[in-house]
Design an enzyme around this catalytic site. Structure first.
Site, PDB file in Angstrom:
ATOM      1  N   ARG A  18       0.808  -1.230   0.000  1.00 53.31           N
ATOM      2  CA  ARG A  18       0.000   0.000   0.000  1.00 53.31           C
ATOM      3  C   ARG A  18       0.843   1.282   0.000  1.00 53.31           C
ATOM      4  NH1 ARG A  18      -3.921  -0.043   4.767  1.00 53.31           N
ATOM      5  NH2 ARG A  18      -2.153  -1.075   5.741  1.00 53.31           N
ATOM      6  N   TRP A  20       1.223   3.258  -2.352  1.00 54.05           N
ATOM      7  CA  TRP A  20       0.436   4.257  -3.095  1.00 54.05           C
ATOM      8  C   TRP A  20      -0.511   5.008  -2.152  1.00 54.05           C
ATOM      9  CZ3 TRP A  20      -4.924   4.383  -4.138  1.00 54.05           C
ATOM     10  CH2 TRP A  20      -5.342   5.127  -5.245  1.00 54.05           C
ATOM     11  N   GLY A 435     -24.101   2.451  14.340  1.00 55.30           N
ATOM     12  CA  GLY A 435     -23.281   1.429  14.998  1.00 55.30           C
ATOM     13  C   GLY A 435     -21.902   1.897  15.387  1.00 55.30           C
ATOM     14  N   SER A 436     -21.096   2.278  14.401  1.00 60.33           N
ATOM     15  CA  SER A 436     -19.731   2.645  14.780  1.00 60.33           C
ATOM     16  C   SER A 436     -19.690   4.100  15.242  1.00 60.33           C
ATOM     17  CB  SER A 436     -18.782   2.437  13.598  1.00 60.33           C
ATOM     18  OG  SER A 436     -19.163   3.237  12.515  1.00 60.33           O
ATOM     19  N   GLU A 487     -18.493  -0.142  18.394  1.00 62.06           N
ATOM     20  CA  GLU A 487     -17.634  -0.954  17.516  1.00 62.06           C
ATOM     21  C   GLU A 487     -16.145  -0.600  17.610  1.00 62.06           C
ATOM     22  OE1 GLU A 487     -19.293  -1.300  13.492  1.00 62.06           O
ATOM     23  OE2 GLU A 487     -21.317  -1.146  14.289  1.00 62.06           O
ATOM     24  N   TRP A 564     -18.106  -9.581   0.598  1.00 62.82           N
ATOM     25  CA  TRP A 564     -16.860  -8.877   0.863  1.00 62.82           C
ATOM     26  C   TRP A 564     -15.737  -9.826   1.287  1.00 62.82           C
ATOM     27  CZ3 TRP A 564     -18.952  -3.787   3.606  1.00 62.82           C
ATOM     28  CH2 TRP A 564     -19.515  -2.975   2.602  1.00 62.82           C
ATOM     29  N   CYS A 646     -26.487   0.833   2.654  1.00 57.71           N
ATOM     30  CA  CYS A 646     -26.073   2.148   2.169  1.00 57.71           C
ATOM     31  C   CYS A 646     -25.583   2.091   0.729  1.00 57.71           C
ATOM     32  CB  CYS A 646     -25.020   2.759   3.078  1.00 57.71           C
ATOM     33  SG  CYS A 646     -23.742   1.644   3.611  1.00 57.71           S
ATOM     34  N   HIS A 697     -20.621  11.365   5.593  1.00 55.21           N
ATOM     35  CA  HIS A 697     -19.358  11.327   4.848  1.00 55.21           C
ATOM     36  C   HIS A 697     -18.683  12.681   4.791  1.00 55.21           C
ATOM     37  CE1 HIS A 697     -21.810   7.938   3.581  1.00 55.21           C
ATOM     38  NE2 HIS A 697     -20.675   7.291   3.607  1.00 55.21           N
ATOM     39  N   CYS A 729     -25.156   6.600   7.994  1.00 57.27           N
ATOM     40  CA  CYS A 729     -24.238   5.435   8.042  1.00 57.27           C
ATOM     41  C   CYS A 729     -23.465   5.510   9.361  1.00 57.27           C
ATOM     42  CB  CYS A 729     -23.314   5.444   6.823  1.00 57.27           C
ATOM     43  SG  CYS A 729     -22.481   3.854   6.552  1.00 57.27           S
TER      44      CYS A 729
HETATM   45  N1  GLN Z   1     -22.573  -0.834  11.645  1.00 53.82           N
HETATM   46  C1  GLN Z   1     -21.639  -0.402  10.665  1.00 53.82           C
HETATM   47  C2  GLN Z   1     -21.052   0.929  11.089  1.00 53.82           C
HETATM   48  O1  GLN Z   1     -21.726   1.692  11.689  1.00 53.82           O
HETATM   49  C3  GLN Z   1     -22.272  -0.247   9.301  1.00 53.82           C
HETATM   50  C4  GLN Z   1     -21.263   0.182   8.278  1.00 53.82           C
HETATM   51  C5  GLN Z   1     -21.788   0.225   6.843  1.00 53.82           C
HETATM   52  O2  GLN Z   1     -22.941   0.373   6.586  1.00 53.82           O
HETATM   53  N2  GLN Z   1     -20.931   0.114   5.881  1.00 53.82           N
HETATM   54  O3  GLN Z   1     -19.921   1.256  10.794  1.00 53.82           O
HETATM   55 ZN    ZN Z   2     -23.853   2.274   5.935  1.00 47.79          ZN
END
Ligand code: GLN
Ligand code: ZN
Length: 761
Positions: A18, A20, A435-436, A487, A564, A646, A697, A729
């Site tokens: 990695r 790069w 969650g996170s 998390e 994944w 998402c 984001h 998210c």
């Molecule tokens: N529970 C995960 C988080 O909150 C969901 C992440 C995702 O949707 N990619 O990070």
């Molecule tokens: Zn998400």
């Protein structure tokens, strides 16, 4: 002399370790100058080319290397840069290039979305503001570089105009042809300049034809490639598709191009050839080695596939290559030190795949001792892997006994929701997060220390617990209704489970690019998956012990874990999905048993796994919904199951979302709010739902008015009894202050919305 050649479609750009990624991020931080960034990335690029040369590849791709994303590169070379970045119309400088993807003080970042059915994200071109013009001939620049620096007569790779425009936004469908017409002369110019510089073969990627596009789009391609053939007859164009068979084969196989690039690993390409034959005047660029998986190819089997293909092409006009760009696999397995030697022997990353291509090409050209030996070696390695493949009889038995009822909850959702309302006792428009919580530098560093054995398990656990308790308090102070533990103990939502379930394996350097500098390290599934002990219970129970509010248990769903991971094909994917689902079911039962009453099972990769061939959609969606329900159906009626998704276009999968039978779903919407709400207008959805009310984001703290508006808009179609208020998210990429500030606004907006609502009891 035979015409058979070896080729590659694209090489991973991230470097063996990695390098790069680190170069890009150092530049963004200001630790590298532009010159240093270019120097470092040039070094990586030239190394990549030299390796391919050393591996004996005849047609080496040039120009597919990128400083971020190959679609963004096309946009930049044609000046398709939205005005909000103060673009002045010249050659796009590096700062503008990165502002486009990272955003700036006064301009939001461009939208990104998934590249076909992969987990790679490209930057969506916005065609509404600029007329395309050729700002720089990238293909030429990199063609010349390879020639001058390494003596390589490379094969320039360009994303074709039909695919580029198809993936862009900012125009009406009726304008499609007109817009492609604007690009065609620019492609002609690029190719003319390449021809003058001495290029022979050019790969034009048109993967859009690996899906069933309309006849009109096919007609547009005919026009484009006729123009190119007429204007630049000296260039041998490879019309390259991948990830599925070539649709509209009867028409597209007649395009006036030198070669058709077809994937013989995914989709029924061989059947297509058997039915329609192959045009005598063309080369077949045959993708025979899987460019999307990490397992060694069975060279014996591939050789016989090649022998079959040779019957269709005249004069051995055959090019042997991977099924797609190797962008989607890690670079090399040579740095892996911790993998069992037999399993390691069964792996093949980008470099090893190119060696396989080389062997297959040699074998097709002439049979010599060395080649035969290499083929035997591959067969033997795969045999040993098969023996090693941990076959767990009891998992197979459990799977064979499954019935439809095993994946049904006992109580209908209408009844369940009533019971849950009573037992959970939440306000209307309950607030929660996905969650996170922020993965700060401290969190990541402490985890690395623990991995390097610099701190004990005990110390690490205490650290994680402290984070949890700090954030339970913060969430209570913010007055959020349903809390999360955050998390903090997880590196990645799939890798974390991969490390704990049986049948998975985690590499040290198996990184692949997901978007920009972000790379993921998908776990490998090489044996029957099963659950041995609780994975997430400890943290959830600890968090729950600190508060009277509900804490959600947090898991990654079976479809996402499968999509994944790099899955071995010894077992059918649907069966592995069921195995993962059964393992998760045990985890969910353990959480419930430990007193957790709300459990979220994330499925952000459900949509991306949708096959490119629509004829395969139902089978995929049915299997996905079954697996999700299998994981979640055994809980009591009053236990509430959530799910989260998402980055998706949900219209296509709406019936499947309903079929998951989750009590509550949260969906990312802030980037396509209107569209998603209209999906709910057109379809009935009677379960509970949280449409993300702000975009996580972006570091920007949302204004309260914005969130209120989003809630109001959603409440026009969704009844307030069913609506949840949450960000769109997980919050792991944001910093702590941004997170707290944003959540404060969100809770305030929810409260003010509540005041306006009178619920019919
Ligand atoms: N529970 C995960 C988080 O909150 C969901 C992440 C995702 O949707 N990619 O990070
Ligand atoms: Zn998400």
């Amino acid at each position: 002399m035979t015409n058979i050649k070896s080729s590659n479609l694209g090489y991973p750009r991230i470097g063996e370790k990695r390098e790069w990624k680190r170069a890009l991020e150092s530049f963004w931080k200001g630790d590298l100058t532009e010159e240093e960034l270019l120097e470092k990335t040039t070094e990586i690029r030239l190394d990549n080319l030299q390796k391919q040369k050393d591996l004996g590849i005849d047609l080496i791709p040039v120009g597919e290397f990128s400083l971020y994303d190959h679609i963004l590169d096309v946009s930049a070379s044609f000046g398709i840069i939205p005005k909000r970045y103060n673009y002045d119309g010249g050659e796009v400088d590096i700062n503008t290039y990165y502002e486009l993807v990272r955003g700036s003080d006064d301009a939001i970042a461009s939208e990104m979305t998934k590249w076909f059915n992969t987990n790679y994200h490209y930057i969506v071109p916005e065609l509404n503001e600029q007329k395309p013009a050729l700002k720089i001939n990238r293909a030429l620049k990199y063609y010349n570089e390879a020639k001058e620096k390494l003596g390589i007569n490379g094969k320039p790779v360009i994303v074709g105009p039909v695919t580029y425009v198809s993936l862009a936004k900012g125009y009406e469908e009726t304008e499609f042809e007109k817009i492609v017409d604007e690009f065609t002369p620019l492609y002609v110019q690029i190719l003319k300049e390449l021809a003058e510089a001495g290029a022979t073969w050019v790969q034009i990627d048109e993967p859009i034809f690996s899906s069933d596009v309309s006849e009109e789009v096919v007609a547009v391609a005919e026009k484009v490639y006729e123009t190119i053939a007429r204007e630049v007859p000296e260039i041998k164009v490879i019309f390259q598709t991948y990830f599925e068979k070539l649709f509209h084969y009867e028409r597209l196989s007649q395009l006036p191009v030198a070669a058709l690039g077809i994937d013989f690993v995914h989709g029924e390409s061989l059947e297509v050839l058997q039915e329609h034959g192959f045009p005598e005047d063309k080369y077949l660029a045959a993708g025979v080695v899987d460019g999307r998986n990490v397992w060694r190819a069975d060279l014996q089997e591939k050789s016989s596939l090649i022998a079959t293909l040779r019957k269709f092409v005249k004069d051995d006009k055959l090019i042997i290559q991977p099924s797609s760009s190797l962008l989607h696999v890690p670079v090399t397995k040579k740095h892996e030190t911790k993998i069992d030697p037999v399993i390691l022997g069964g792996l093949s990353f980008a470099d090893e795949k190119l060696a396989e291509i080389n062997i297959l090409t040699n074998k097709a050209k002439a049979t010599d001792e060395k080649t035969n030996e290499a083929i035997t070696n591959s067969t033997e390695a795969l045999e040993s892997l098969k023996k090693k493949y941990r076959s767990n009889e009891s998992v197979a038995v459990e799977i064979s006994k499954l019935t439809a009822e095993d994946a049904e909850r006992d109580v209908h959702f209408k009844e369940r929701l009533k019971l849950q309302k009573k037992s959970l006792d939440l306000p209307v428009l309950p607030t929660t997060t996905i969650g996170s919580l922020p993965q700060t530098k401290e969190v990541r560093q402490t985890r690395s220390k623990w991995r390097r054995n610099e701190i004990t398990d005990r110390e690490y656990e205490t650290f994680v617990n402290n984070q949890i308790s700090k954030w339970i308090k913060i969430q209570e102070d913010l007055d959020i209704d349903v809390l999360v533990h955050g998390e903090f103990e997880r590196n990645d939502m799939v890798e974390y489970f991969g490390e704990k379930f049986n049948g998975f394996l985690v590499t040290e350097f198996g990184w692949v690019q997901s978007y920009g500098s972000r790379c993921v390290k998908p776990p490998l599934i090489f044996g029957d998956v099963d659950w041995t002990e609780p994975i997430t219970v400890k943290e959830s129970v600890y968090a729950q012990s600190l508060t009277d509010r509900h804490v959600k248990g947090m898991l990654t769903g079976p479809v996402t874990i499968l999509n994944w991971s790099f899955v071995h094909d010894a077992t059918p994917r649907t069966e592995i999905m069921k195995q993962i689902a059964l393992a998760l079911r045990k985890e969910i039962e353990a959480l419930e048993e430990a007193g957790i009453q709300i459990i979220q099972v994330d499925e952000p990769a459900l949509r991306e796994g949708l096959p490119l061939d629509k004829a395969k959609w139902d089978a995929y969606l049915d299997a996905a919904a079954y697996a999700f329900r299998l994981a979640t159906a055994s809980v009591q009626a009053k236990t509430q199951i959530h799910t989260h998704m998402c980055y998706s276009n949900f219209e296509d999968i709406f019936p499947c979302i309903d079929a998951l039978d989750a009590d509550v779903i949260s969906i990312e919407t802030s980037r396509s709010h209107g569209e998603l709400v209209s999906t709910f207008e057109e379809n009935t959805y009677e379960k509970e739902i949280g449409l993300g009310v702000y975009d996580i984001h972006s570091p920007r703290v949302p204004a309260i008015e914005e969130i209120k508006e989003n809630i109001d808009r959603a409440l026009q179609t969704i009844t307030p009894e069913n609506f949840w208020v949450n960000p769109d998210c997980g919050l792991k990429t944001r910093n702590e202050q941004q997170t707290i500030d944003a959540l404060k606004v969100m809770v305030e907006a929810a409260k003010s919305a509540r005041e306006k609502i009178t619920i019919k009891q």
